[in-house]
Structures are given as structure tokens and as C-alpha cells.
Design a protein around this motif. Structure first.
Motif, PDB file in Angstrom:
ATOM      1  N   GLU A 215     -10.793  -2.508 -28.631  1.00  0.00           N
ATOM      2  CA  GLU A 215      -9.345  -2.584 -28.411  1.00  0.00           C
ATOM      3  C   GLU A 215      -8.910  -1.763 -27.201  1.00  0.00           C
ATOM      4  N   ASP A 216      -9.662  -0.719 -26.886  1.00  0.00           N
ATOM      5  CA  ASP A 216      -9.309   0.150 -25.760  1.00  0.00           C
ATOM      6  C   ASP A 216      -9.915  -0.311 -24.444  1.00  0.00           C
ATOM      7  N   GLN A 217     -10.724  -1.389 -24.480  1.00  0.00           N
ATOM      8  CA  GLN A 217     -11.352  -1.905 -23.271  1.00  0.00           C
ATOM      9  C   GLN A 217     -10.567  -3.125 -22.786  1.00  0.00           C
ATOM     10  N   SER A 218     -10.081  -3.076 -21.548  1.00  0.00           N
ATOM     11  CA  SER A 218      -9.230  -4.153 -21.036  1.00  0.00           C
ATOM     12  C   SER A 218      -9.945  -5.502 -21.051  1.00  0.00           C
ATOM     13  N   GLN A 219     -11.267  -5.505 -20.807  1.00  0.00           N
ATOM     14  CA  GLN A 219     -11.980  -6.775 -20.741  1.00  0.00           C
ATOM     15  C   GLN A 219     -12.219  -7.396 -22.109  1.00  0.00           C
ATOM     16  N   TYR A 220     -12.048  -6.625 -23.182  1.00  0.00           N
ATOM     17  CA  TYR A 220     -12.282  -7.139 -24.530  1.00  0.00           C
ATOM     18  C   TYR A 220     -11.009  -7.263 -25.360  1.00  0.00           C
ATOM     19  N   ALA A 221     -10.010  -6.465 -25.027  1.00  0.00           N
ATOM     20  CA  ALA A 221      -8.829  -6.368 -25.888  1.00  0.00           C
ATOM     21  C   ALA A 221      -8.178  -7.724 -26.129  1.00  0.00           C
ATOM     22  N   GLY A 222      -8.104  -8.569 -25.088  1.00  0.00           N
ATOM     23  CA  GLY A 222      -7.447  -9.864 -25.238  1.00  0.00           C
ATOM     24  C   GLY A 222      -8.194 -10.846 -26.098  1.00  0.00           C
TER      25      GLY A 222
END
Length: 442
Positions: A215-222
Motif C-alpha cells: 500500500e505504501d509503494q506507488s507502483q503497487y498501491a493502485g
């Protein structure tokens, strides 16, 4: 300007004189169409005309890419734009900008497709690499084991011909990360709970933390739902609650346990198990000891603590005796010549066999830690002393802020605990008078 009718021979044979910076050849049949050449570069078709009283020049392209009729048609098209009051340079800039936007959109689409196709295992590998420096060896190994695909020869003694089973999380690793939703995890939890609930509960806890990291990683959050998909009531209920572990040595069982453990053929394992009981330290803390952690002069052992970082506990006489009998193969106290990293990491199997000989069921190495705490109840040892030796957090304000026990004071209590345990076990042990020289009584 001299003009000629463009032919393939004239175009291919046109060169710039070496004493000039550039040279032009103009087409007599098409207004504004020329061929520009430099001493160092290849010729290219250009279009030159006037727009609003100013000379403009545009590059059309190289003769290798443009045939003469194509270049002539392009020049006529550009001239028509000028005749209609349109600056072809603006149109070209717009076309280039549009092409750049299209290329950018295509690159973003490709990247989005890559991210969308990202599997749980891909993100898991990045997660482990990033977090490993902040974890202990045991915690890191748990992540490896729970996600292991299995299918490799077992390293367990007596099971070398068997293949390992996949870890509880292995079934989730090939899934796209975007598909790891609550129903998927709930179905996984219900299935795993039927065969290995204890292992699945640990795997579920690891999975929850992993998804929180995502959730805190921009590449994975979405790719993930707004709420952590592992944190649902159905998953929690399917896995159930861990039963309170009560595997502990009773006072009357000490003699049988010590007798069986001291008969283990590997003296390193036998010593490690006895030290786990006599110090109340976690198995991983004991097996992770280095020789530099043992101070024989001041009778102290530095424990790498998961709570406080490190803690200092007394090196009691019988523990020092056990340590004195160990081989110094490398930096590790509990070394192993067959281990990849040179040390013991688990002692479960030898301990289980020893417990079977002693007639003790379901006693784990961590149960020795519980045994230490439970056995101290027979003695009038302050609870704060036991907690400090074991590495438990202080449970009262006075303990946390006002009580400071030096190693010497801890040793008074710890040696009393050790002597009582050995007495109950029937182990006759008398420290020799000479410092550092200890022996079993005859």
C-alpha cells in the motif's frame, strides 16, 4: 539559384565542395524543393519558401527514404499550405508534439500493462530484498519457507528421498497482484486451515504485513483494494486462533529430559538445548551466539534481543562449563561443519527424538523458554529478574524507570535458578575453585 531537373543520377551524385559549409541543388520542376549537402553529412531534401515576408526552410528527408516524386509532392503540399496562409512549421511542431504525446501514452500504457501483469511473487521478491536488512535470520527464513514452491529433496534427516511440500503462500505467488482480493485470500485461508492451520496462521500474518507494505509503494498501491484484503473476518475465522501453548517441563520431568538430551551424539546440539533451558533465551537467540558474545572474564553473555536489540545475561557456571567443551570451528558458538553458513539454525528433530526417549510429548525448543519461566515459580525469584534475564519488556513503571540491575546482581539470582534446576534433574555439578575451570562432580 541554378535549377536543374531532379533525376536519380543528379541526386545521388550531388556533393558539397570541401571548401564550403553547405551546398544546394534546386529542382526546376517543383517550386521550393531543394537538395542540401554538407561536407560531412548525407544530402537531404529541403523545402524553402517565404511566409509573411520571411524565408523559411524545412527538412523533408534523406533521398534514401524519399523518392524524387514523393519529395516533389511533399514540397507542393507545403507550398499549398503557405498559399492558404498556414505556417507549415507550426503544423510540423504540432505533429511532432502529437507524436511525442502518442509515444508517451504508448510507453505509459506498456508500463501499466507490465504493472497490471505483476505477480504476487514479483512483489514478494522486491519486498524481501528491501526488508531483509531490518529482519533477523529466522524471520527472513520464515518468509522464504512460507512462499517456497517445494518439490526439492528434503534436508531433514531420514527424509532425503522425499520432496518438500509447497509453503502455504506458494499458491498465491503466481497470481497477478491485482487479483489478490479478499475472496481469494478467504478461499486460500479456508483451504490451508484444513491441513496446516498453525503454519497458515503465520503465513497469513506475514501476508498482511506484506500487503500493508504494498500500500505504501506507488507502483503497487493502485493494484490493491483500498482496504487490506487479508484483514477480513472470514480469513481470521477460517484460520482460527492459536491455542495457548503449554509445552513445558515439569519439575519431575527434568531428570529424564537432561538424561536424554545429554545422550545426544552431537555435543553442540546437546549443549544448545541445555543452555536454552538454563537461560530462558529464545532458540534463535541461543543459536545465533558468536564467541565474541561470551565474556568469560566478567561472566556475561550478550544476547541479540528482538525487543531491546541486545541484553546482557549472566554466564552461569554450568553454562560456562558447556561452552568450554564446544569446538571453536568458526565465529559461531554452536557451529556446524555441514551447514551452509557454518552454524546450527534448528535443533527441533534431535530434541524431538530425545523427548521421545524421555517419554515427553510435544515439547518444543521454545517450550524450554516457557519451562525456565515456569520453574522459577518454585523459587523466590523477583519477577523482574526473570523478565530481565529472558528479555521480556518491563511490566510496571517501577521496573521500567527505576530498577537497574547490574549483571552481578542478576548472576546471584540466575546461579540460584541454575543450581536448583540441576539439583532437581539429578545433575551433580561442582564448579572448581580455579576461575574458568569447571567439571562435573564424580
Amino acid at each position: 539559384m541554378a535549377k536543374v531537373a531532379f533525376t536519380a543520377g543528379r541526386v545521388s551524385g550531388f556533393k558539397c565542395p570541401p571548401d564550403k559549409a553547405q551546398a544546394f541543388l534546386w529542382d526546376v520542376t517543383t517550386r521550393g524543393l531543394g537538395l542540401r549537402a554538407t561536407p560531412a553529412g548525407k544530402p537531404s531534401y529541403v523545402f524553402q519558401s517565404e511566409f509573411q515576408g520571411k524565408t523559411i526552410r524545412l527538412v523533408i528527408g534523406a533521398p534514401d527514404a524519399w523518392r524524387i516524386p514523393q519529395a516533389q509532392e511533399k514540397a507542393r503540399h507545403l507550398q499549398r499550405m503557405i498559399d492558404q496562409g498556414t505556417d507549415p512549421r507550426t503544423l510540423k511542431r504540432d505533429a511532432l508534439a502529437a507524436a511525442a504525446e502518442q509515444a508517451k501514452a504508448a510507453a505509459e500504457r506498456i508500463e501499466a500493462e507490465k504493472v497490471a501483469a505483476l505477480t504476487v511473487g514479483d512483489a514478494w521478491a522486491v519486498y524481501l530484498t528491501e526488508r531483509r536488512p531490518k529482519w533477523g535470520a529466522r524471520h527472513f527464513q520464515d518468509h522464504i519457507d512460507k512462499a517456497a514452491p517445494g518439490g526439492v529433496p528434503s534436508t531433514r534427516r531420514g527424509y532425503e528421498k522425499h520432496l518438500t511440500q509447497p509453503g502455504p503462500l506458494a499458491a498465491l505467488m503466481p497470481l497477478p497482484l491485482r487479483d489478490l482480493d479478499a475472496p481469494t485470500i478467504e478461499a486460500w485461508a479456508a483451504k490451508e486451515a484444513k491441513t496446516r492451520p498453525t503454519s497458515a496462521r503465520l503465513a497469513w500474518r506475514l501476508l498482511k504485513v506484506f500487503l500493508r507494505w504494498c500500500e505504501d509503494q506507488s507502483q503497487y498501491a493502485g493494484l490493491l483494494p483500498a482496504k487490506n484484503p487479508a484483514k477480513t473476518q472470514k480469513s481470521r475465522e477460517a484460520l482460527g486462533k492459536a491455542a495457548v501453548k503449554k509445552d513445558v517441563l515439569q519439575r519431575g520431568q527434568l531428570a529424564a529430559w537432561f538424561e536424554a538430551v545429554r545422550q545426544i551424539q552431537n555435543p553442540v546440539i546437546a549443549a544448545a538445548l541445555q543452555i536454552m533451558l538454563l537461560t530462558g533465551a529464545r532458540p534463535g537467540e541461543v543459536l545465533g551466539l558468536r564467541w565474541d558474545d561470551v565474556n568469560t572474564r566478567w561472566k556475561g553473555i550478550s544476547i541479540r534481543d528482538k525487543v531491546e536489540g541486545t541484553r546482557e545475561i549472566p554466564a552461569t557456571p554450568y553454562v560456562l562449563h558447556l561452552l568450554a567443551g564446544l569446538p571453536r570451528r568458526n565465529e559461531w558458538v554452536f557451529s556446524s561443519p555441514t551447514s551452509a553458513d557454518g552454524r546450527l539454525t534448528v535443533v527441533n528433530n534431535p530434541h524431538t527424538r530425545a523427548c521421545q526417549i524421555a517419554g515427553l510429548d510435544d515439547l518444543t525448543p521454545h517450550g524450554l523458554r516457557r519451562s525456565f519461566k515456569s520453574l522459577t515459580e518454585w523459587l523466590e525469584i523477583p519477577a523482574g529478574v526473570v523478565a530481565q534475564i529472558m528479555g521480556h519488556k518491563p511490566s510496571a513503571t517501577a521496573e521500567k524507570h527505576y530498577t537497574v540491575r547490574p549483571l552481578e546482581l542478576l548472576a546471584l539470582h540466575h546461579e540460584k535458578i541454575e543450581a536448583w534446576i540441576l539439583e532437581q534433574a539429578g545433575v551433580q555439578f561442582i564448579p572448581r575453585a580455579e576461575p574458568g575451570r569447571l567439571a562435573l562432580a564424580t
